[in-house]
Design a protein around this motif. Sequence first.
Motif, PDB file in Angstrom:
ATOM      1  N   VAL A   1       0.902  -1.130   0.130  1.00 23.63           N
ATOM      2  CA  VAL A   1      -0.184  -0.190  -0.040  1.00 23.63           C
ATOM      3  C   VAL A   1       0.825   1.156   0.101  1.00 23.63           C
ATOM      4  O   VAL A   1       1.721   1.302   0.742  1.00 23.63           O
ATOM      5  CB  VAL A   1      -0.959   0.179   1.320  1.00 23.63           C
ATOM      6  CG1 VAL A   1      -1.905   1.406   1.177  1.00 23.63           C
ATOM      7  CG2 VAL A   1      -1.831  -1.114   1.396  1.00 23.63           C
ATOM      8  N   ALA A   2       0.612   2.204  -0.810  1.00 25.58           N
ATOM      9  CA  ALA A   2       1.267   3.469  -0.803  1.00 25.58           C
ATOM     10  C   ALA A   2       0.737   4.299   0.199  1.00 25.58           C
ATOM     11  O   ALA A   2      -0.616   3.800   0.754  1.00 25.58           O
ATOM     12  CB  ALA A   2       0.979   4.269  -1.977  1.00 25.58           C
ATOM     13  N   PHE A   3       1.463   5.219   0.823  1.00 19.17           N
ATOM     14  CA  PHE A   3       0.968   5.895   1.993  1.00 19.17           C
ATOM     15  C   PHE A   3       0.698   7.239   1.601  1.00 19.17           C
ATOM     16  O   PHE A   3       1.997   8.236   1.488  1.00 19.17           O
ATOM     17  CB  PHE A   3       2.103   5.798   3.107  1.00 19.17           C
ATOM     18  CG  PHE A   3       1.342   6.631   4.181  1.00 19.17           C
ATOM     19  CD1 PHE A   3       0.208   6.583   4.770  1.00 19.17           C
ATOM     20  CD2 PHE A   3       2.420   7.395   5.250  1.00 19.17           C
ATOM     21  CE1 PHE A   3      -0.419   7.376   5.937  1.00 19.17           C
ATOM     22  CE2 PHE A   3       2.020   7.930   6.200  1.00 19.17           C
ATOM     23  CZ  PHE A   3       0.621   8.070   6.696  1.00 19.17           C
ATOM     24  N   ARG A   4      -0.258   7.770   0.957  1.00 22.47           N
ATOM     25  CA  ARG A   4      -0.312   9.378   0.639  1.00 22.47           C
ATOM     26  C   ARG A   4      -1.914   9.926   0.913  1.00 22.47           C
ATOM     27  O   ARG A   4      -1.979  11.195   1.044  1.00 22.47           O
ATOM     28  CB  ARG A   4       0.061   9.204  -1.009  1.00 22.47           C
ATOM     29  CG  ARG A   4      -0.218  10.663  -1.554  1.00 22.47           C
ATOM     30  CD  ARG A   4       1.041  11.503  -1.274  1.00 22.47           C
ATOM     31  NE  ARG A   4       1.078  12.573  -1.896  1.00 22.47           N
ATOM     32  CZ  ARG A   4       1.449  13.923  -1.335  1.00 22.47           C
ATOM     33  NH1 ARG A   4       2.412  13.526  -0.289  1.00 22.47           N
ATOM     34  NH2 ARG A   4       1.644  14.936  -2.011  1.00 22.47           N
ATOM     35  N   THR A   5      -2.866   8.949   0.733  1.00 16.86           N
ATOM     36  CA  THR A   5      -4.220   9.532   0.837  1.00 16.86           C
ATOM     37  C   THR A   5      -4.998   8.918   2.156  1.00 16.86           C
ATOM     38  O   THR A   5      -4.521   7.802   2.730  1.00 16.86           O
ATOM     39  CB  THR A   5      -4.981   8.978  -0.367  1.00 16.86           C
ATOM     40  OG1 THR A   5      -5.407   7.735  -0.469  1.00 16.86           O
ATOM     41  CG2 THR A   5      -4.313   9.664  -1.682  1.00 16.86           C
ATOM     42  N   LEU A   6      -6.291   9.597   2.434  1.00 16.64           N
ATOM     43  CA  LEU A   6      -7.051   8.945   3.380  1.00 16.64           C
ATOM     44  C   LEU A   6      -7.443   7.547   3.356  1.00 16.64           C
ATOM     45  O   LEU A   6      -7.442   6.476   4.040  1.00 16.64           O
ATOM     46  CB  LEU A   6      -8.124   9.943   3.773  1.00 16.64           C
ATOM     47  CG  LEU A   6      -8.901   9.850   4.884  1.00 16.64           C
ATOM     48  CD1 LEU A   6      -7.979   9.908   6.292  1.00 16.64           C
ATOM     49  CD2 LEU A   6      -9.919  10.863   4.994  1.00 16.64           C
TER      50      LEU A   6
ATOM     51  N   VAL B   1       4.831   1.776   1.308  1.00 17.32           N
ATOM     52  CA  VAL B   1       5.522   2.279   0.137  1.00 17.32           C
ATOM     53  C   VAL B   1       5.250   4.001   0.535  1.00 17.32           C
ATOM     54  O   VAL B   1       4.402   4.482   0.329  1.00 17.32           O
ATOM     55  CB  VAL B   1       5.167   2.043  -1.213  1.00 17.32           C
ATOM     56  CG1 VAL B   1       6.340   2.739  -1.947  1.00 17.32           C
ATOM     57  CG2 VAL B   1       5.136   0.602  -1.539  1.00 17.32           C
ATOM     58  N   SER B   2       6.375   4.439   0.984  1.00 20.35           N
ATOM     59  CA  SER B   2       6.616   5.976   1.111  1.00 20.35           C
ATOM     60  C   SER B   2       8.055   6.305   0.734  1.00 20.35           C
ATOM     61  O   SER B   2       8.929   6.794   1.615  1.00 20.35           O
ATOM     62  CB  SER B   2       6.215   6.195   2.606  1.00 20.35           C
ATOM     63  OG  SER B   2       6.425   7.545   2.904  1.00 20.35           O
ATOM     64  N   ALA B   3       8.348   6.147  -0.475  1.00 23.93           N
ATOM     65  CA  ALA B   3       9.590   6.611  -0.893  1.00 23.93           C
ATOM     66  C   ALA B   3       9.838   7.653  -1.684  1.00 23.93           C
ATOM     67  O   ALA B   3      10.761   8.104  -2.471  1.00 23.93           O
ATOM     68  CB  ALA B   3      10.042   5.251  -1.823  1.00 23.93           C
ATOM     69  N   GLY B   4       8.882   8.759  -1.598  1.00 18.68           N
ATOM     70  CA  GLY B   4       8.954   9.996  -2.338  1.00 18.68           C
ATOM     71  C   GLY B   4       7.893  10.200  -3.043  1.00 18.68           C
ATOM     72  O   GLY B   4       6.940   9.254  -3.218  1.00 18.68           O
ATOM     73  N   VAL B   5       7.781  11.374  -3.564  1.00 21.74           N
ATOM     74  CA  VAL B   5       6.469  11.661  -4.230  1.00 21.74           C
ATOM     75  C   VAL B   5       6.936  12.472  -5.510  1.00 21.74           C
ATOM     76  O   VAL B   5       8.265  12.723  -5.708  1.00 21.74           O
ATOM     77  CB  VAL B   5       5.659  12.525  -3.685  1.00 21.74           C
ATOM     78  CG1 VAL B   5       4.834  12.061  -2.298  1.00 21.74           C
ATOM     79  CG2 VAL B   5       6.353  14.050  -3.357  1.00 21.74           C
ATOM     80  N   VAL B   6       6.243  12.505  -6.525  1.00 20.39           N
ATOM     81  CA  VAL B   6       6.407  12.868  -7.946  1.00 20.39           C
ATOM     82  C   VAL B   6       5.501  13.972  -8.198  1.00 20.39           C
ATOM     83  O   VAL B   6       3.962  13.690  -8.250  1.00 20.39           O
ATOM     84  CB  VAL B   6       6.439  11.842  -9.123  1.00 20.39           C
ATOM     85  CG1 VAL B   6       6.724  12.469 -10.444  1.00 20.39           C
ATOM     86  CG2 VAL B   6       7.356  10.933  -8.836  1.00 20.39           C
TER      87      VAL B   6
ATOM     88  N   LEU C   1       7.745  11.186   5.784  1.00 16.93           N
ATOM     89  CA  LEU C   1       6.256  10.396   5.768  1.00 16.93           C
ATOM     90  C   LEU C   1       6.592   8.929   6.044  1.00 16.93           C
ATOM     91  O   LEU C   1       5.860   8.602   6.836  1.00 16.93           O
ATOM     92  CB  LEU C   1       5.759  10.780   4.223  1.00 16.93           C
ATOM     93  CG  LEU C   1       4.110  10.256   4.304  1.00 16.93           C
ATOM     94  CD1 LEU C   1       3.423  11.206   5.231  1.00 16.93           C
ATOM     95  CD2 LEU C   1       3.912  10.428   2.916  1.00 16.93           C
ATOM     96  N   GLY C   2       7.519   8.504   5.599  1.00 14.63           N
ATOM     97  CA  GLY C   2       7.978   6.954   5.865  1.00 14.63           C
ATOM     98  C   GLY C   2       8.155   6.897   7.415  1.00 14.63           C
ATOM     99  O   GLY C   2       7.588   5.920   8.105  1.00 14.63           O
ATOM    100  N   LEU C   3       8.912   7.772   8.009  1.00 15.91           N
ATOM    101  CA  LEU C   3       9.137   7.494   9.343  1.00 15.91           C
ATOM    102  C   LEU C   3       7.924   7.774  10.294  1.00 15.91           C
ATOM    103  O   LEU C   3       7.746   7.434  11.398  1.00 15.91           O
ATOM    104  CB  LEU C   3      10.301   8.479   9.681  1.00 15.91           C
ATOM    105  CG  LEU C   3      11.734   8.128   9.163  1.00 15.91           C
ATOM    106  CD1 LEU C   3      12.734   8.986   9.695  1.00 15.91           C
ATOM    107  CD2 LEU C   3      12.010   6.542   9.333  1.00 15.91           C
ATOM    108  N   GLU C   4       7.216   8.798   9.671  1.00 15.64           N
ATOM    109  CA  GLU C   4       5.938   9.087  10.485  1.00 15.64           C
ATOM    110  C   GLU C   4       4.970   7.916  10.397  1.00 15.64           C
ATOM    111  O   GLU C   4       4.274   7.529  11.422  1.00 15.64           O
ATOM    112  CB  GLU C   4       5.169  10.334   9.986  1.00 15.64           C
ATOM    113  CG  GLU C   4       6.176  11.622  10.299  1.00 15.64           C
ATOM    114  CD  GLU C   4       5.306  12.773   9.550  1.00 15.64           C
ATOM    115  OE1 GLU C   4       6.085  13.901  10.011  1.00 15.64           O
ATOM    116  OE2 GLU C   4       4.497  12.646   9.167  1.00 15.64           O
TER     117      GLU C   4
END
Length: 482
Positions: free
Chosen positions: A132-137, A239-244, A161-164
Amino acid sequence: MRPRRIVIAGYGMAGARLAEEIRRRDSAHVALTVLGAERHAAYNRILLSSVVGGGMTPDMVRLHDTDWARRHDVDLRIGATVAGIDRAARTVTLTDGATVDYDALVLATGSRPWLPPCEGLLVDGVLAPGAVAFRTLDDCERILAASRPGAPVAVLGGGLLGLEAARGLASRGNLVTVVHPVGHLMERQLDPGAGQVLAARLGTLGIEIRLGVKAARYVPGDGLKLDDGSHVPADLVVVSAGVVPETALARDAGLTVDRGVVVDDSLRTSDFRIRAIGDCAQHPGTVSGLVQPAWEQATVLADLLTGTRPAARYRGTPVVTRLKAKDVDLAALGEVHTEVDSPDAEVLCLTDPTRGRYAKLVLRDGRVAGAIVLGLPDAAATITQLYDRGIPAPSDRFALLLGRALPPGATVAHSPADLPAAATVCRCNTVSKSQLVKAWRGGARGVSGLASATRATTGCGSCRDTVSAIARWLASSEETPA
């Protein structure tokens, strides 16, 4: 004369704030349409780690209630994705075929998760089961549904974000391993020394850190094989490896795009009728992925679009980054990567890894130019105020790093009464102590009342304790605050 038609493509934190700011300035001469691709009303993305950790519910991070659009005469369309822009006709087309006319269009399309190359992570272009990506509700809901207490979880990405996310999951009882390809955590905001102390601190909280390795293969239900041959067991991979930056819409419309949609100090794209703000926009003074620049951009753009302040310009944002993780107090600002032996700056560094403390201070001409402060909240508060206000640092630098120094004439308070009136309490919304006092005198009571009146605490949330202290002080004292 018909109202000016302003369309905001994006209903995240940037788009929602811009809509609010426009309506605060003009409710009669602007026909405002907001298009949001998600099925939810706008919410505070910064607080999603608190939702994962169980400290907040989805309703608690909402920025707008269900009646907000009606009350403010906003044509809000939820679940409406823009498929294309016709710049000649000045229309946007939605995926359902509907079109919306505009006189001014604002792109607030944000960003999307970057997915690292890893065999098995994607299946037919989407994340495999158990990843699962970690970006949205919606991502939070999927993570919570898949993470059982005691189950092993791997987090791809040791950035903010990954550490949070990792701390939130660990606080729920998951066995968390963070996999990060760089040699230290949060390399954008921290130097190697601070990254090492942070890793050790997270280790004491039950989070295993794997540095300098990449995920090579993902097997659902088993976990990750890393490129050094080792294995990380995981029932769930976050998955919280950055955003584009989300720029496809702008690129297809022929706008100038680099990493993001290129904008000037008026937030204009290469088409003067189209502006861009937030994560999708590229401005030389902007740090992507943080709320404060997006909200400052929204304020400037609302002034421009409504004619309230035609000379308004966005010049960039000096950002203070805070890690919002339980039991970890970390602030980083300005020039964090300046070396200790720099010939043109004064740099001091203290490290106490056993107690999870690290402090680095960079001064130029006697003023704070950068800092990293971990595990020393009093020092972080003092240094941040010095940085915000450009006040000369006290001569006892080591006392400053330990949070014991008091700058001449502008001491950082350890109590609300001592806090200078001009001191910035909420950086995300640029709210000072004097504004909070004014709101209180105007009838705002408690943290919720002050938040409604000033927006303090509604950004990253790191100022909540200070606002609470100010509210208690105001409630207990009848004398006029300094």
